[in-house]
Scaffold this motif. Structure first.
Motif, mmCIF file in Angstrom:
data_model
loop_
_atom_site.group_PDB
_atom_site.id
_atom_site.type_symbol
_atom_site.label_atom_id
_atom_site.label_comp_id
_atom_site.label_asym_id
_atom_site.label_seq_id
_atom_site.Cartn_x
_atom_site.Cartn_y
_atom_site.Cartn_z
ATOM 1 N N ALA A 175 0.733 -1.328 -0.237
ATOM 2 C CA ALA A 175 -0.186 -0.096 -0.140
ATOM 3 C C ALA A 175 1.000 1.295 -0.174
ATOM 4 O O ALA A 175 0.453 2.122 -0.746
ATOM 5 C CB ALA A 175 -0.693 -0.285 1.470
ATOM 6 N N ALA A 176 2.139 1.238 0.923
ATOM 7 C CA ALA A 176 2.772 2.550 0.884
ATOM 8 C C ALA A 176 3.605 2.505 -0.659
ATOM 9 O O ALA A 176 3.562 3.895 -1.246
ATOM 10 C CB ALA A 176 4.278 1.413 1.707
ATOM 11 N N LEU A 177 3.825 1.186 -1.187
ATOM 12 C CA LEU A 177 3.842 2.204 -3.092
ATOM 13 C C LEU A 177 3.304 2.694 -3.670
ATOM 14 O O LEU A 177 3.492 3.157 -4.249
ATOM 15 C CB LEU A 177 4.098 0.423 -3.531
ATOM 16 C CG LEU A 177 6.123 -0.294 -3.088
ATOM 17 C CD1 LEU A 177 5.648 -1.764 -3.709
ATOM 18 C CD2 LEU A 177 7.009 1.098 -3.814
ATOM 19 N N TYR A 178 1.940 1.902 -3.702
ATOM 20 C CA TYR A 178 0.713 2.917 -4.408
ATOM 21 C C TYR A 178 0.622 4.056 -3.765
ATOM 22 O O TYR A 178 0.530 5.140 -4.876
ATOM 23 C CB TYR A 178 -0.983 1.819 -3.094
ATOM 24 C CG TYR A 178 -1.488 2.887 -3.949
ATOM 25 C CD1 TYR A 178 -2.429 2.192 -5.737
ATOM 26 C CD2 TYR A 178 -2.222 3.986 -3.581
ATOM 27 C CE1 TYR A 178 -3.040 2.978 -6.346
ATOM 28 C CE2 TYR A 178 -3.395 4.254 -4.337
ATOM 29 C CZ TYR A 178 -3.852 3.651 -5.490
ATOM 30 O OH TYR A 178 -4.740 4.732 -6.123
ATOM 31 N N VAL A 179 0.900 4.658 -2.685
ATOM 32 C CA VAL A 179 0.497 5.531 -2.156
ATOM 33 C C VAL A 179 2.284 6.644 -2.450
ATOM 34 O O VAL A 179 1.827 8.047 -3.160
ATOM 35 C CB VAL A 179 0.958 5.852 -0.209
ATOM 36 C CG1 VAL A 179 1.083 6.969 -0.161
ATOM 37 C CG2 VAL A 179 -0.477 5.705 -0.031
ATOM 38 N N VAL A 180 2.761 5.917 -2.552
ATOM 39 C CA VAL A 180 4.574 6.991 -2.954
ATOM 40 C C VAL A 180 4.235 7.002 -4.714
ATOM 41 O O VAL A 180 4.369 7.921 -5.468
ATOM 42 C CB VAL A 180 5.879 6.359 -2.734
ATOM 43 C CG1 VAL A 180 6.722 7.060 -3.305
ATOM 44 C CG2 VAL A 180 5.739 5.989 -1.382
ATOM 45 N N THR A 181 3.686 6.016 -5.452
ATOM 46 C CA THR A 181 3.186 6.241 -7.252
ATOM 47 C C THR A 181 2.420 7.786 -6.974
ATOM 48 O O THR A 181 2.829 8.461 -7.660
ATOM 49 C CB THR A 181 3.029 4.973 -7.449
ATOM 50 O OG1 THR A 181 4.239 3.944 -6.987
ATOM 51 C CG2 THR A 181 2.886 5.071 -9.262
ATOM 52 N N SER A 182 1.210 7.104 -6.076
ATOM 53 C CA SER A 182 -0.014 7.733 -6.564
ATOM 54 C C SER A 182 0.441 9.165 -6.273
ATOM 55 O O SER A 182 0.774 10.217 -7.100
ATOM 56 C CB SER A 182 -1.056 7.301 -6.046
ATOM 57 O OG SER A 182 -2.121 8.149 -6.296
ATOM 58 N N THR A 183 1.592 9.713 -5.136
ATOM 59 C CA THR A 183 1.716 10.934 -4.831
ATOM 60 C C THR A 183 3.100 11.940 -5.664
ATOM 61 O O THR A 183 2.305 12.973 -6.139
ATOM 62 C CB THR A 183 2.473 10.837 -3.749
ATOM 63 O OG1 THR A 183 1.891 9.948 -2.481
ATOM 64 C CG2 THR A 183 2.831 12.077 -3.268
ATOM 65 N N THR A 184 3.183 10.754 -6.219
ATOM 66 C CA THR A 184 4.744 11.529 -7.309
ATOM 67 C C THR A 184 4.002 11.630 -8.472
ATOM 68 O O THR A 184 3.955 12.766 -8.739
ATOM 69 C CB THR A 184 5.025 10.322 -7.754
ATOM 70 O OG1 THR A 184 5.864 10.169 -6.395
ATOM 71 C CG2 THR A 184 6.492 11.274 -8.850
ATOM 72 N N TRP A 185 2.706 10.877 -8.812
ATOM 73 C CA TRP A 185 1.491 11.552 -10.408
ATOM 74 C C TRP A 185 1.628 12.306 -9.832
ATOM 75 O O TRP A 185 0.905 13.247 -11.134
ATOM 76 C CB TRP A 185 0.769 9.574 -10.775
ATOM 77 C CG TRP A 185 0.108 10.469 -11.700
ATOM 78 C CD1 TRP A 185 -1.148 11.163 -11.597
ATOM 79 C CD2 TRP A 185 0.305 9.091 -13.087
ATOM 80 N NE1 TRP A 185 -1.084 11.018 -13.619
ATOM 81 C CE2 TRP A 185 -0.902 9.705 -13.607
ATOM 82 C CE3 TRP A 185 1.248 8.364 -13.035
ATOM 83 C CZ2 TRP A 185 -0.658 9.468 -15.079
ATOM 84 C CZ3 TRP A 185 0.916 8.044 -14.787
ATOM 85 C CH2 TRP A 185 -0.445 8.258 -15.492
ATOM 86 N N THR A 186 0.688 12.454 -8.777
ATOM 87 C CA THR A 186 -0.384 13.742 -8.317
ATOM 88 C C THR A 186 0.548 14.954 -9.065
ATOM 89 O O THR A 186 0.011 16.076 -9.089
ATOM 90 C CB THR A 186 -0.919 13.463 -7.130
ATOM 91 O OG1 THR A 186 -1.688 12.324 -6.888
ATOM 92 C CG2 THR A 186 -1.511 15.432 -6.454
ATOM 93 N N ALA A 187 1.979 15.247 -8.471
ATOM 94 C CA ALA A 187 2.946 16.025 -7.702
ATOM 95 C C ALA A 187 2.889 17.032 -9.615
ATOM 96 O O ALA A 187 2.829 17.689 -9.769
ATOM 97 C CB ALA A 187 4.316 16.193 -7.156
#
Length: 295
Positions: A222-234
């Protein structure tokens, strides 16, 4: 749940020849990118909605001033305004809401020891040395912060901190420029609201750093999902919500102006000191001349 587990497992099998033991972790990253790609049209619509809401701020401020003592009329007037301009106040929430099911699926998938009555084989998969079903606390118990598992989390924390710092700077500039979607309200328009909006404006830039807490407490998958999604959002927000023209130049100009002002102040102080020294020398000369005459 079992269907989603099979999907992740099949994708990991396809990536196995390239990424070996980390194939499942890469599959999660690609799955996250696919989810964000599907949600991207909603993100674009949300960006258009925010620009429209910012354009409506002067009219909203007038309505708040007009109906400050009648909240019911204010709400009705605001609803009519948004309907007339075809702007939805909730459009900005849709991209985040659509991602929640995918996040919770991953969270539960890597939190349960069994799936469909069978052992959850995905829990044995790893990102380098760290099992995808473990949390940061587990990594600390197996080697500490700089152990083999701990270093995986260090890499994630560094990535999240870098993205958060990038978002922090952008959000501060957008709030200062009035393009962050936070309405500018004065106490005359709505008593007490100005202080509340000011607090929100100060708090907004720090929101990105709360991702660090999420990464630390959820399973690694789930942390991988959060990190990937946060980077995409930025990256997505940098494209969809560009800073106002001249914002960067304005910041640089302000810094240059501060340096010039400091230099001028230093010159003024130096000139004042020189004048004082000259005055002291001048006032001392007559006394010396008188002493010489007496001699």
């Amino acid at each position: 749940m079992s269907v989603f587990a099979d999907l992740v497992a099949h994708l990991a099998d396809l990536l196995q020849p390239l990424f070996h033991a980390s194939a499942t972790a890469v599959a999660i990253v690609l799955f996250t990118a696919l989810v964000r790609l599907l949600v991207h049209p909603l993100s674009r619509a949300a960006a258009r909605g925010q620009r429209a809401r910012i354009a409506l701020q002067p009219q909203i401020a007038e309505l708040r001033k007009k109906h400050a003592k009648n909240p019911e009329k204010l709400q009705k007037a605001l609803l009519e305004l948004h309907t007339k301009e075809k702007v939805s106040p909730l459009s900005g929430c849709l991209p985040s809401l659509c991602q929640l099911p995918a996040f919770f699926l991953l969270y539960h998938l890597f939190s349960n020891t069994t799936i469909g009555g069978e052992a959850n084989a995905l829990l044995t998969h790893r990102l380098f040395a760290a099992p995808l079903g473990d949390r940061w606390v587990d990594a600390l118990a197996h080697g500490g912060v700089f152990g083999a598992q701990g270093l995986v989390y260090v890499g994630l924390f560094v990535t999240v901190t870098g993205v958060a710092a990038f978002n922090f700077r952008r959000t501060k500039r957008m709030v200062a420029a009035g393009t962050a979607g936070v309405p500018a309200v004065s106490d005359e328009q709505l008593p007490g609201m100005a202080a509340s909006m000011g607090a929100v404006s100060k708090f907004m830039p720090f929101l990105s750093f709360f991702t660090l807490v999420t990464v630390a407490v959820v399973p690694l998958a789930a942390a991988l999902y959060v990190v990937t999604s946060t980077t995409w959002t930025a990256v997505e927000r940098a494209v969809l919500y560009p800073l106002p023209e001249g914002e960067t130049d304005g910041a640089a100009g302000a810094e240059a102006g501060a340096e010039v002002a400091a230099a001028k102040t230093a010159k003024t102080d130096g000139a004042a000191k020189t004048a004082k020294v000259g005055a002291a020398k001048t006032s001392g000369r007559p006394g010396r001349s008188a002493a010489a005459t007496k001699r």
